[in-house]
Design a protein around this motif. Structure first.
Motif, PDB file in Angstrom:
ATOM      1  N   ASN A  16       0.823  -1.226   0.000  1.00  0.00           N
ATOM      2  CA  ASN A  16       0.000   0.000   0.000  1.00  0.00           C
ATOM      3  C   ASN A  16       0.852   1.269   0.000  1.00  0.00           C
ATOM      4  O   ASN A  16       0.585   2.208   0.749  1.00  0.00           O
ATOM      5  CB  ASN A  16      -0.965  -0.006   1.188  1.00  0.00           C
ATOM      6  CG  ASN A  16      -1.973  -1.139   1.078  1.00  0.00           C
ATOM      7  OD1 ASN A  16      -2.352  -1.538  -0.015  1.00  0.00           O
ATOM      8  ND2 ASN A  16      -2.400  -1.673   2.210  1.00  0.00           N
ATOM      9  N   THR A  27      -1.511  -9.394   6.765  1.00  0.00           N
ATOM     10  CA  THR A  27      -2.865  -8.874   6.657  1.00  0.00           C
ATOM     11  C   THR A  27      -3.740  -9.567   7.696  1.00  0.00           C
ATOM     12  O   THR A  27      -3.377 -10.630   8.212  1.00  0.00           O
ATOM     13  CB  THR A  27      -3.411  -9.065   5.225  1.00  0.00           C
ATOM     14  OG1 THR A  27      -4.624  -8.356   5.104  1.00  0.00           O
ATOM     15  CG2 THR A  27      -3.637 -10.513   4.871  1.00  0.00           C
ATOM     16  N   TYR A  74      -3.674   2.497  -7.722  1.00  0.00           N
ATOM     17  CA  TYR A  74      -2.365   3.002  -8.145  1.00  0.00           C
ATOM     18  C   TYR A  74      -2.329   2.994  -9.665  1.00  0.00           C
ATOM     19  O   TYR A  74      -2.710   2.000 -10.298  1.00  0.00           O
ATOM     20  CB  TYR A  74      -1.228   2.123  -7.589  1.00  0.00           C
ATOM     21  CG  TYR A  74      -1.169   2.160  -6.079  1.00  0.00           C
ATOM     22  CD1 TYR A  74      -0.551   3.218  -5.416  1.00  0.00           C
ATOM     23  CD2 TYR A  74      -1.786   1.161  -5.333  1.00  0.00           C
ATOM     24  CE1 TYR A  74      -0.549   3.269  -4.029  1.00  0.00           C
ATOM     25  CE2 TYR A  74      -1.795   1.210  -3.944  1.00  0.00           C
ATOM     26  CZ  TYR A  74      -1.172   2.270  -3.293  1.00  0.00           C
ATOM     27  OH  TYR A  74      -1.183   2.335  -1.933  1.00  0.00           O
ATOM     28  N   ALA A 101      -3.547  -7.761  -5.424  1.00  0.00           N
ATOM     29  CA  ALA A 101      -4.510  -6.741  -4.980  1.00  0.00           C
ATOM     30  C   ALA A 101      -5.754  -7.461  -4.475  1.00  0.00           C
ATOM     31  O   ALA A 101      -6.229  -8.399  -5.120  1.00  0.00           O
ATOM     32  CB  ALA A 101      -4.868  -5.815  -6.132  1.00  0.00           C
ATOM     33  N   LYS A 116     -11.603  -1.501   1.559  1.00  0.00           N
ATOM     34  CA  LYS A 116     -10.384  -0.918   1.013  1.00  0.00           C
ATOM     35  C   LYS A 116      -9.733  -1.928   0.053  1.00  0.00           C
ATOM     36  O   LYS A 116      -9.790  -3.145   0.305  1.00  0.00           O
ATOM     37  CB  LYS A 116      -9.424  -0.606   2.173  1.00  0.00           C
ATOM     38  CG  LYS A 116      -8.088  -0.070   1.738  1.00  0.00           C
ATOM     39  CD  LYS A 116      -7.178   0.288   2.908  1.00  0.00           C
ATOM     40  CE  LYS A 116      -5.782   0.575   2.370  1.00  0.00           C
ATOM     41  NZ  LYS A 116      -4.847   1.007   3.378  1.00  0.00           N
ATOM     42  N   HIS A 118      -6.364  -3.356  -1.081  1.00  0.00           N
ATOM     43  CA  HIS A 118      -4.960  -3.449  -0.681  1.00  0.00           C
ATOM     44  C   HIS A 118      -4.126  -3.906  -1.877  1.00  0.00           C
ATOM     45  O   HIS A 118      -4.577  -4.753  -2.654  1.00  0.00           O
ATOM     46  CB  HIS A 118      -4.790  -4.472   0.458  1.00  0.00           C
ATOM     47  CG  HIS A 118      -5.486  -4.063   1.718  1.00  0.00           C
ATOM     48  ND1 HIS A 118      -4.836  -3.458   2.762  1.00  0.00           N
ATOM     49  CD2 HIS A 118      -6.789  -4.146   2.081  1.00  0.00           C
ATOM     50  CE1 HIS A 118      -5.694  -3.199   3.721  1.00  0.00           C
ATOM     51  NE2 HIS A 118      -6.893  -3.610   3.339  1.00  0.00           N
TER      52      HIS A 118
END
Ligand code: PMP
Length: 297
Positions: A16, A27, A74, A101, A116, A118
């Motif tokens: 991230n 995670t 990104y 991801a 979210k 990641h």
């Protein structure tokens, strides 16, 4: 050789947007990607410091996520920079990169609209392990117990983690019978691919490869088709029935990790990797290292 677990190594992983000490790149257990398969990844190789087809992998990474309904936060250039940062942080010039991801932990149910996204990128050393002579002996494929699903059943064009469930089951099944990898058919019974690599056949001096309409159109596959055509070889992309293996002379697999892997057997049927496979291996090796030659010139 002792296996070094992937969660217990020295180095750094990009997570991230920040470089994180390898063992701390973790995670939470309640991560949507882990429970519901909302995860996509890439597999890339770096040769003499340059990532082969890096842009194509960035684009596919974005597309894989979009197919699963999420957006990688990104831009392509940011991913590109992050990958080279990871290589530098780990001092890798001949290696493998693993961008991933996935949806995070904000919601823990099928719906995950607010989770979210990641993104992480790891890299590790992976020099080519076998000499050309050793490679040319070929690997043995067994028949997979699972078929590649129809595009109406699964998001087949995404490099989605969930699609690998049937690959691991299939690979384990054939490994128990002594094979190296599994050949998968598609939902119609056509030849599809191996568990992590595309399939090519040589019939009377011409190249035949299954149409990628139910599985990943590999970046290596596309490279090999271009290299074969540049050599003046005729390439047929078409639906191929398993019975046609009876008139096949050479078989090989292609993929970022597999590069070009000759095949010597499919479930009892024997093949001898020969001149066309060998010349394409040479062309592929030259393509991955073209920048080395250029800078030496
Ligand atoms: N099919 C599957 C199922 C794969 O996992 C891979 C490896 N990414 C491939 C094909 C080959 O793709 P590529 O050449 O882009 O690595």
């Amino acid at each position: 050789m002792a296996i070094i677990p992937f969660d217990d190594r020295d180095g750094f992983i990009w997570v991230n947007g920040a470089m994180v000490e390898w063992r701390k790149a973790q995670t939470h257990i309640l991560t949507h990607g882990l429970h519901y398969g909302s995860s996509v990844f890439e597999g890339e190789r770096c040769y003499a410091g340059k990532i082969f087809k890096s842009h194509e992998h960035n684009v596919r990474f974005h597309q894989s996520a979009e197919i699963l309904g999420f957006t990688i936060p990104y831009a392509l250039e940011e991913l590109e920079q992050a990958k080279y940062d990871v290589l530098k942080a780990n001092n890798i010039t001949e290696g493998y990169l693993r961008p991933v991801a996935f949806r995070g932990s904000e919601m823990m149910a099928i719906s995950a609209q607010h989770n979210k996204i990641h993104v992480a990128i790891a890299a590790w050393e992976w020099p080519s392990m076998y000499s050309l002579e050793a490679k040319m002996k070929g690997i043995r494929l067994g028949l997979a117990p699972y078929n590649r699903p129809s595009p109406e059943t699964a998001p087949v064009a995404s490099k989605a983690a969930g699609l690998y469930m049937i690959c691991t089951i299939s690979k384990h099944a054939v490994e128990r019978e002594g094979f190296d990898d599994a050949l998968m058919l598609d939902y119609r019974g056509y030849l599809a691919e191996a568990t992590g690599a595309n399939l090519f056949l040589v019939i009377d001096g011409e190249i035949h490869t299954p149409l990628p309409d139910a599985f990943l159109n590999g970046i290596t596959r596309q490279t090999i088709i271009a290299l074969a055509k540049a050599r003046g070889l005729v390439v047929h992309e078409r639906h191929i029935k398993p019975e046609e293996l009876a008139r096949v002379q050479e078989v090989f697999l292609t993929g970022t990790a597999a590069e070009i892997t000759p095949v010597s057997e499919i479930a009892g049927q024997k093949f001898t990797p020969a001149a066309i496979t060998k010349s394409l291996i040479e062309d592929y090796t030259a393509a991955t290292r073209a920048h080395v030659k250029q800078s030496a010139a």
